[in-house]
Write an enzyme that holds these catalytic residues in place. Structure first.
Site, PDB file in Angstrom:
ATOM      1  N   ASP A 142       0.841  -1.188   0.000  1.00  0.00           N
ATOM      2  CA  ASP A 142       0.000   0.000   0.000  1.00  0.00           C
ATOM      3  C   ASP A 142       0.883   1.247   0.000  1.00  0.00           C
ATOM      4  O   ASP A 142       1.925   1.279  -0.653  1.00  0.00           O
ATOM      5  CB  ASP A 142      -0.971  -0.033   1.181  1.00  0.00           C
ATOM      6  N   SER A 143       0.479   2.288   0.726  1.00  0.00           N
ATOM      7  CA  SER A 143       1.182   3.571   0.670  1.00  0.00           C
ATOM      8  C   SER A 143       2.616   3.482   1.170  1.00  0.00           C
ATOM      9  O   SER A 143       3.498   4.205   0.684  1.00  0.00           O
ATOM     10  CB  SER A 143       0.412   4.624   1.470  1.00  0.00           C
TER      11      SER A 143
END
Length: 351
Positions: A142-143
């Protein structure tokens, strides 16, 4: 030395010879859709490497959403902010042979980017593409994997600052791969989880909805592996978003969410094993609230006979989280990369 001449003379433009296919002149391992004279892509961190002779080079791009770094002989000579449909010229180089690398800095999942290859200046030539590296690593996440706002220097960012200060090329995955002299993919998508997204957003789609795609905003798209992407290691870091605080109206309890997460994680590891075969090492990352659940999934896979799945704990000691919205900073990414590279080097990958 001068950089960034976007307006070469008409004579210069007529003297260029376009390749039959962009893949004949560039090395890339990113998830691209090959259209012959152009390559389309969506994921962050996709890079294109080439070789040329002469005093300059044109970089052909069509992208109004993402930012790019252009590196010549290992030095960044231009940062292109949403360049649009253009040939960006790098001029004033010493006459001789050079390497060039163009890399997408940030994530733009709602847009399609297009790369049209390299164009030589008069008297120069685009040379045969660099050889691929022997090692390949795929990073899924993810981020944190994307490098979300990692060069911001502040936790307080608006949406525009976030776009300009996300640099996947200095994310911990990219840095880890470079330390190990490996080609890589950064298949990261901010905000998404294994079964639940941050704050419960878009409940009808999760990371796994998009994983198979080359073009993220095209429903049903499936990346066509040209047969050259055979990673020896796949690193999975998903779960931070699954275990953000539940919001009113969500159908989860803590126990049901945890059980669904473990089931989905196990299924995803099985899918990766089917995709890449027994020779690929799978690394599942424990981070924050998902730590114990990931550990349990790895132990279950090992107990089922898959000894090629390994657990790695992302140690947060020494991290400042000075990226946007308290994400890891570029300094943090360097620390994580050093730790992860050492761990990956210790695995039985026959490196």
């Amino acid at each position: 030395m001068t950089f960034g001449d976007r307006n070469p003379s008409p004579e210069r433009g007529r003297r260029q010879v376009a390749p039959d296919a962009v893949t004949e002149q560039v090395h890339t391992t990113g998830r691209v859709k090959d259209l012959g004279k152009t390559l389309q892509f969506s994921w962050p961190g996709v890079y294109f490497e080439g070789r040329f002779r002469g005093t300059g080079l044109g970089v052909v791009l069509d992208c109004a959403a993402a930012d790019y770094d252009v590196q010549v002989d290992g030095v960044t000579v231009a940062t292109l902010v949403t360049p649009g449909d253009t040939t960006h010229w790098i001029n004033g180089l010493r006459d001789g042979e050079h390497t060039v690398r163009v890399v997408k800095r940030n994530e733009t999942p709602g847009d399609i980017s297009t790369f049209g290859g390299f164009v030589a200046t008069p008297g120069g030539a685009v040379l045969s593409k660099p050889a691929p590296r022997d090692r390949q690593i795929e990073f899924i996440g993810d981020s944190i994997t994307v490098g979300y706002g990692n060069v911001s220097g502040t936790r307080d960012c608006d949406s525009e600052q976030l776009k300009r200060t996300t640099n996947t090329d200095v994310s911990h995955g990219a840095l880890t791969a470079r330390q190990l002299d490996a080609d890589y993919q950064i298949n990261g998508f901010s905000g998404l989880g294994m079964v639940r997204n941050v704050a419960g957003i878009t409940p009808d789609a999760t990371y796994r909805t998009y994983y198979d795609r080359a073009l993220l905003n095209v429903d049903g798209d499936v990346w066509q592996n040209p047969g050259t992407w055979r990673p020896q290691i796949v690193v999975v870091n998903l779960g931070s978003n699954d275990f953000t605080d539940l919001t009113p109206g969500e159908p989860w309890t803590h126990d049901s969410l945890a059980a669904a997460y473990r089931t989905a994680y196990d299924e995803f590891l099985r899918e990766l094993r089917t995709r890449y075969g027994a020779g690929t090492t799978l690394v599942a990352v424990g981070f924050d609230r998902n730590d114990e659940h990931v550990r349990q999934v790895v132990e279950a896979r090992n107990d089922a006979g898959d000894r090629g799945v390994h657990y790695w704990f992302l140690d947060q000691s020494g991290l400042d989280f000075l990226g946007c919205d308290q994400h890891t900073s570029a300094r943090d990414d360097q620390l994580i990369a050093g730790r992860l590279a050492r761990f990956l080097s210790s695995l039985p990958t026959k490196w």
